[in-house]
Write an enzyme that holds these catalytic residues in place. Structure first.
Site, PDB file in Angstrom:
ATOM      1  N   SER A   1     -52.792  -9.308  13.078  1.00 17.19           N
ATOM      2  CA  SER A   1     -52.360  -9.251  14.484  1.00 17.19           C
ATOM      3  C   SER A   1     -50.850  -9.377  14.532  1.00 17.19           C
ATOM      4  O   SER A   1     -50.243 -10.082  13.710  1.00 17.19           O
ATOM      5  CB  SER A   1     -52.990 -10.401  15.272  1.00 17.19           C
TER       6      SER A   1
ATOM      7  N   TYR B   1     -54.666 -18.992  16.056  1.00 21.96           N
ATOM      8  CA  TYR B   1     -55.000 -17.594  15.737  1.00 21.96           C
ATOM      9  C   TYR B   1     -53.853 -16.944  14.951  1.00 21.96           C
ATOM     10  O   TYR B   1     -54.062 -16.408  13.858  1.00 21.96           O
ATOM     11  CB  TYR B   1     -55.268 -16.852  17.043  1.00 21.96           C
TER      12      TYR B   1
ATOM     13  N   LYS C   1     -53.892 -15.638  11.017  1.00 21.96           N
ATOM     14  CA  LYS C   1     -53.565 -14.244  10.665  1.00 21.96           C
ATOM     15  C   LYS C   1     -52.348 -14.207   9.737  1.00 21.96           C
ATOM     16  O   LYS C   1     -52.252 -13.333   8.863  1.00 21.96           O
ATOM     17  CB  LYS C   1     -53.304 -13.413  11.930  1.00 21.96           C
TER      18      LYS C   1
ATOM     19  N   ILE D   1     -54.813  -4.286  22.345  1.00 22.11           N
ATOM     20  CA  ILE D   1     -55.662  -3.097  22.434  1.00 22.11           C
ATOM     21  C   ILE D   1     -56.858  -3.488  23.289  1.00 22.11           C
ATOM     22  O   ILE D   1     -57.479  -4.534  23.037  1.00 22.11           O
ATOM     23  CB  ILE D   1     -56.092  -2.657  21.025  1.00 22.11           C
TER      24      ILE D   1
ATOM     25  N   THR E   1     -59.964  -3.944  23.951  1.00 25.90           N
ATOM     26  CA  THR E   1     -61.344  -4.066  23.493  1.00 25.90           C
ATOM     27  C   THR E   1     -61.965  -5.295  24.179  1.00 25.90           C
ATOM     28  O   THR E   1     -61.295  -5.986  24.955  1.00 25.90           O
ATOM     29  CB  THR E   1     -61.380  -4.285  21.971  1.00 25.90           C
TER      30      THR E   1
HETATM   31  N1  NAP Z   1     -57.958  -6.076  20.465  1.00 29.20           N
HETATM   32  C1  NAP Z   1     -56.742  -6.507  20.226  1.00 29.20           C
HETATM   33  O1  NAP Z   1     -55.865  -6.498  21.113  1.00 29.20           O
HETATM   34  C2  NAP Z   1     -56.366  -7.002  18.872  1.00 29.20           C
HETATM   35  C3  NAP Z   1     -55.006  -7.211  18.609  1.00 29.20           C
HETATM   36  C4  NAP Z   1     -54.631  -7.663  17.356  1.00 29.20           C
HETATM   37  C5  NAP Z   1     -55.576  -7.884  16.379  1.00 29.20           C
HETATM   38  N2  NAP Z   1     -56.889  -7.674  16.651  1.00 29.20           N
HETATM   39  C6  NAP Z   1     -57.850  -7.930  15.572  1.00 29.20           C
HETATM   40  O2  NAP Z   1     -58.646  -6.791  15.377  1.00 29.20           O
HETATM   41  C7  NAP Z   1     -59.931  -7.159  14.880  1.00 29.20           C
HETATM   42  C8  NAP Z   1     -61.002  -6.518  15.724  1.00 29.20           C
HETATM   43  O3  NAP Z   1     -60.790  -6.904  17.063  1.00 29.20           O
HETATM   44  P1  NAP Z   1     -61.502  -6.183  18.284  1.00 29.20           P
HETATM   45  O4  NAP Z   1     -60.515  -6.204  19.386  1.00 29.20           O
HETATM   46  O5  NAP Z   1     -62.143  -4.917  17.884  1.00 29.20           O
HETATM   47  O6  NAP Z   1     -62.625  -7.286  18.583  1.00 29.20           O
HETATM   48  P2  NAP Z   1     -64.062  -7.192  19.305  1.00 29.20           P
HETATM   49  O7  NAP Z   1     -64.023  -6.105  20.322  1.00 29.20           O
HETATM   50  O8  NAP Z   1     -64.356  -8.581  19.749  1.00 29.20           O
HETATM   51  O9  NAP Z   1     -65.047  -6.778  18.137  1.00 29.20           O
HETATM   52  C9  NAP Z   1     -65.285  -7.674  17.084  1.00 29.20           C
HETATM   53  C10 NAP Z   1     -66.299  -7.118  16.111  1.00 29.20           C
HETATM   54  O10 NAP Z   1     -66.562  -8.109  15.121  1.00 29.20           O
HETATM   55  C11 NAP Z   1     -67.948  -8.383  15.082  1.00 29.20           C
HETATM   56  N3  NAP Z   1     -68.159  -9.792  14.764  1.00 29.20           N
HETATM   57  C12 NAP Z   1     -67.663 -10.860  15.403  1.00 29.20           C
HETATM   58  N4  NAP Z   1     -68.048 -12.000  14.808  1.00 29.20           N
HETATM   59  C13 NAP Z   1     -68.810 -11.623  13.738  1.00 29.20           C
HETATM   60  C14 NAP Z   1     -69.478 -12.298  12.710  1.00 29.20           C
HETATM   61  N5  NAP Z   1     -69.468 -13.637  12.635  1.00 29.20           N
HETATM   62  N6  NAP Z   1     -70.141 -11.581  11.769  1.00 29.20           N
HETATM   63  C15 NAP Z   1     -70.171 -10.232  11.809  1.00 29.20           C
HETATM   64  N7  NAP Z   1     -69.544  -9.523  12.775  1.00 29.20           N
HETATM   65  C16 NAP Z   1     -68.880 -10.204  13.717  1.00 29.20           C
HETATM   66  C17 NAP Z   1     -68.478  -8.001  16.436  1.00 29.20           C
HETATM   67  O11 NAP Z   1     -69.827  -7.609  16.330  1.00 29.20           O
HETATM   68  P3  NAP Z   1     -71.071  -8.433  16.910  1.00 29.20           P
HETATM   69  O12 NAP Z   1     -70.586  -9.169  18.126  1.00 29.20           O
HETATM   70  O13 NAP Z   1     -72.052  -7.337  17.176  1.00 29.20           O
HETATM   71  O14 NAP Z   1     -71.465  -9.325  15.797  1.00 29.20           O
HETATM   72  C18 NAP Z   1     -67.611  -6.769  16.745  1.00 29.20           C
HETATM   73  O15 NAP Z   1     -68.122  -5.623  16.101  1.00 29.20           O
HETATM   74  C19 NAP Z   1     -59.950  -8.688  14.885  1.00 29.20           C
HETATM   75  O16 NAP Z   1     -59.646  -9.150  13.599  1.00 29.20           O
HETATM   76  C20 NAP Z   1     -58.832  -9.058  15.838  1.00 29.20           C
HETATM   77  O17 NAP Z   1     -58.283 -10.314  15.526  1.00 29.20           O
HETATM   78  C21 NAP Z   1     -57.306  -7.249  17.866  1.00 29.20           C
END
Ligand code: NAP
Length: 241
Positions: free
Chosen positions: A137, A151, A155, A184, A186
């Site tokens: 992140s 967090y 990271k 992003i 999500t």
């Molecule tokens: N979105 C942003 O703005 C942003 C910015 C910087 C970094 N990130 C990073 O990007 C990555 C993905 O984020 P995202 O925004 O796509 O998040 P998200 O929409 O919350 O999706 C998270 C994914 O991880 C899975 N997951 C969560 N806990 C789990 C567990 N214990 N075991 C297996 N699967 C698990 C969830 O599936 P289930 O719920 O179906 O298990 C889902 O597929 C993360 O590492 C986050 O820190 C995101």
């Protein structure tokens, strides 16, 4: 062209799912985990059904650190590991946070990547051109936002692991890199950020837009398929922030 075997942790939605689809539509075989059982017909939109045979969803909780060996029963070859699972857990100042919150954050953001990397290393070595891409992140690059230091710092550790492993694994021709997205939209942001907070990020982004899941998956895909010389790097995907 060599078709790759790819593993994405947390591929049911968001950035992870977009990475899964990007590899799939380019002919690669993709394993991904999520906590819930995935129905491939619901997961894949019509245009993507033709790739179904190359998609292997695995119901698996990435926090069950003693269970990772199970994955090796299903996955016998691996070229690319995408450590995507992560979460901010909840917003809290350092002052109000407690050890439990910090441990949860390190578990989901750091130890999931540690365990998956340990588990799959032997397979990546056999690949002869392996890659590890850690989804970090932008908050790592400045030590974390004041209401989510737990967090940003978890990271940051992931990014330091990236740098160190880049050095250790180079001799096996394995590249190790982190990508550091900014906001992003999500489910992650829906859980953790108010509309005002997101607007503030947008207003402070020089390129004038929020990131899209494709901005991340394009870089992950490039690192896995084209990159042969970048390793140990922490690559910001943040619109110039
Ligand atoms: N979105 C942003 O703005 C942003 C910015 C910087 C970094 N990130 C990073 O990007 C990555 C993905 O984020 P995202 O925004 O796509 O998040 P998200 O929409 O919350 O999706 C998270 C994914 O991880 C899975 N997951 C969560 N806990 C789990 C567990 N214990 N075991 C297996 N699967 C698990 C969830 O599936 P289930 O719920 O179906 O298990 C889902 O597929 C993360 O590492 C986050 O820190 C995101």
């Amino acid at each position: 062209m060599k078709y790759l075997n790819v593993f994405v942790s947390g591929g049911s939605k968001g950035i992870g799912k977009n990475c899964v689809l990007k590899f799939l539509q380019n002919g690669h075989k993709v394993y991904f985990t999520s906590r819930n059982k995935i129905d491939k017909n619901n997961y894949l939109k019509k245009d993507f059904r033709k790739y179904e045979k190359n998609l292997i969803p695995i119901q698996f909780d990435s926090l069950k650190f003693n269970n990772y060996k199970i994955l090796l029963k299903k996955i016998k070859k691996l070229d690319c590991l995408v450590n995507n699972v992560g979460d901010a857990v909840k917003r809290s100042s350092f002052e109000k946070s407690n050890l439990e919150l910090w441990k949860k954050s390190f578990d989901i953001n750091f130890f999931t990547a540690y365990c998956a990397t340990k588990t799959f290393l032997q397979l990546l070595k056999k690949s002869k051109k392996g890659s590890i891409v850690n989804i970090s992140s932008i908050s790592s690059s400045f030590g974390g936002f004041p209401d989510s230091l737990h967090y940003g710092i978890a990271k940051s550790c992931m990014d330091k692991l990236t740098q160190s492993l880049g050095k250790e694994l180079g001799k096996y021709n394995i590249t190790v890199n982190s990508v550091l997205p900014s906001v992003i939209m999500t489910d992650f942001q829906k859980r953790h950020s108010s509309k005002q907070r997101v607007r503030n990020v947008l207003n402070s982004t020089p390129l004038g837009r929020l990131g899209e899941v494709e901005d991340v998956s394009d870089m992950v895909f490039w690192l896995a398929t084209k990159n042969t010389y970048i390793s140990g790097s922490n690559i910001e995907i943040a619109g110039g922030r």
